[in-house]
Write a protein that holds these residues in place. Structure first.
Motif, PDB file in Angstrom:
ATOM      1  N   ASN A  32       0.511  -0.926  -0.076  1.00 24.41           N
ATOM      2  CA  ASN A  32       0.323  -0.247  -0.021  1.00 24.41           C
ATOM      3  C   ASN A  32       0.708   1.128   0.468  1.00 24.41           C
ATOM      4  O   ASN A  32       0.417   2.459   0.220  1.00 24.41           O
ATOM      5  CB  ASN A  32      -0.835  -0.264   0.930  1.00 24.41           C
ATOM      6  CG  ASN A  32      -2.160  -1.353   0.804  1.00 24.41           C
ATOM      7  OD1 ASN A  32      -2.256  -1.008  -0.077  1.00 24.41           O
ATOM      8  ND2 ASN A  32      -2.569  -1.845   2.146  1.00 24.41           N
ATOM      9  N   ASP A  33       2.258   1.309   0.057  1.00 24.76           N
ATOM     10  CA  ASP A  33       2.884   2.397  -0.243  1.00 24.76           C
ATOM     11  C   ASP A  33       2.816   2.757  -1.749  1.00 24.76           C
ATOM     12  O   ASP A  33       3.148   2.350  -2.514  1.00 24.76           O
ATOM     13  CB  ASP A  33       4.689   1.864   0.074  1.00 24.76           C
ATOM     14  CG  ASP A  33       5.203   2.516   0.042  1.00 24.76           C
ATOM     15  OD1 ASP A  33       5.669   4.189  -0.581  1.00 24.76           O
ATOM     16  OD2 ASP A  33       6.034   2.910   0.773  1.00 24.76           O
ATOM     17  N   PRO A  34       2.721   3.961  -1.909  1.00 27.02           N
ATOM     18  CA  PRO A  34       2.386   4.421  -2.689  1.00 27.02           C
ATOM     19  C   PRO A  34       3.765   4.681  -3.861  1.00 27.02           C
ATOM     20  O   PRO A  34       3.762   4.304  -5.308  1.00 27.02           O
ATOM     21  CB  PRO A  34       2.594   6.480  -2.747  1.00 27.02           C
ATOM     22  CG  PRO A  34       1.604   6.094  -1.119  1.00 27.02           C
ATOM     23  CD  PRO A  34       2.519   5.203  -0.343  1.00 27.02           C
ATOM     24  N   GLU A  35       4.940   4.636  -3.102  1.00 23.88           N
ATOM     25  CA  GLU A  35       5.988   4.532  -3.875  1.00 23.88           C
ATOM     26  C   GLU A  35       6.101   2.795  -4.859  1.00 23.88           C
ATOM     27  O   GLU A  35       6.210   3.078  -5.854  1.00 23.88           O
ATOM     28  CB  GLU A  35       7.385   4.869  -3.356  1.00 23.88           C
ATOM     29  CG  GLU A  35       7.194   5.955  -2.545  1.00 23.88           C
ATOM     30  CD  GLU A  35       8.963   6.500  -2.159  1.00 23.88           C
ATOM     31  OE1 GLU A  35      10.248   5.648  -2.775  1.00 23.88           O
ATOM     32  OE2 GLU A  35       9.123   7.526  -1.585  1.00 23.88           O
ATOM     33  N   VAL A  36       5.467   2.080  -3.523  1.00 23.93           N
ATOM     34  CA  VAL A  36       5.542   0.555  -4.537  1.00 23.93           C
ATOM     35  C   VAL A  36       5.064   0.529  -5.382  1.00 23.93           C
ATOM     36  O   VAL A  36       4.653  -0.220  -6.008  1.00 23.93           O
ATOM     37  CB  VAL A  36       5.810  -0.318  -3.245  1.00 23.93           C
ATOM     38  CG1 VAL A  36       5.734  -1.805  -3.884  1.00 23.93           C
ATOM     39  CG2 VAL A  36       6.945  -0.214  -2.116  1.00 23.93           C
ATOM     40  N   ARG A  37       3.754   0.761  -5.105  1.00 31.25           N
ATOM     41  CA  ARG A  37       2.544   0.756  -6.148  1.00 31.25           C
ATOM     42  C   ARG A  37       2.709   1.122  -7.467  1.00 31.25           C
ATOM     43  O   ARG A  37       2.791   0.898  -8.263  1.00 31.25           O
ATOM     44  CB  ARG A  37       1.385   1.571  -5.756  1.00 31.25           C
ATOM     45  CG  ARG A  37       0.850   0.610  -3.853  1.00 31.25           C
ATOM     46  CD  ARG A  37      -0.879   1.318  -3.920  1.00 31.25           C
ATOM     47  NE  ARG A  37      -1.103   0.167  -4.142  1.00 31.25           N
ATOM     48  CZ  ARG A  37      -2.676  -0.144  -3.531  1.00 31.25           C
ATOM     49  NH1 ARG A  37      -3.128   0.217  -5.160  1.00 31.25           N
ATOM     50  NH2 ARG A  37      -3.311  -1.644  -3.736  1.00 31.25           N
ATOM     51  N   ASN A  38       3.272   2.327  -7.603  1.00 31.39           N
ATOM     52  CA  ASN A  38       4.112   3.143  -8.295  1.00 31.39           C
ATOM     53  C   ASN A  38       4.791   2.584  -9.089  1.00 31.39           C
ATOM     54  O   ASN A  38       4.917   2.363 -10.863  1.00 31.39           O
ATOM     55  CB  ASN A  38       4.711   4.603  -8.380  1.00 31.39           C
ATOM     56  CG  ASN A  38       3.447   5.778  -8.013  1.00 31.39           C
ATOM     57  OD1 ASN A  38       1.643   5.221  -7.980  1.00 31.39           O
ATOM     58  ND2 ASN A  38       3.930   6.681  -6.680  1.00 31.39           N
TER      59      ASN A  38
END
Length: 108
Positions: A32-38
């Motif tokens: 759910n970390d935005p950087e990981v998702r991106n």
């Protein structure tokens, strides 16, 4: 009175389920970390693009009744890339024989 096996099983279950729960929480926090998702979205798009290119190339190969012309074009391009036909033949033979030459690693 419990057997040693039963008490061992009873003691190990809570710690196993706690480990699984903590691993699950850690994974959910990570995913759910935005950087990981991106980053994952970007990688997925890149892989999807590579897949499209590969499929297109396969379609072109199937549509070409005589693939020898295409193979000859690829060989010519590789000869140009390597610098000589002799060098191409050497690399080609090494690949077929699964042979490794450190010289070619440094050349890259």
């Amino acid at each position: 009175m419990e057997s040693p096996e039963e008490s061992y099983c009873d003691e190990s279950l809570p710690s196993d389920s706690q480990d699984e729960a903590s691993k699950e929480k850690e994974f959910l926090a990570w995913i759910n970390d935005p950087e990981v998702r991106n980053s994952l979205k970007k990688q997925f798009k890149e892989e999807k693009t590579k897949h499209k290119v590969a499929v297109t190339w396969q379609i072109e190969l199937k549509a070409t009744p005589d693939t020898s012309e295409l193979v000859q074009e690829v060989v010519k391009a590789q000869v140009v890339l390597l610098g000589s036909e002799q060098l191409y033949n050497r690399v080609d033979k090494n690949l077929k024989d699964l042979k490794f030459e450190p010289f070619f690693v440094e050349a890259q």
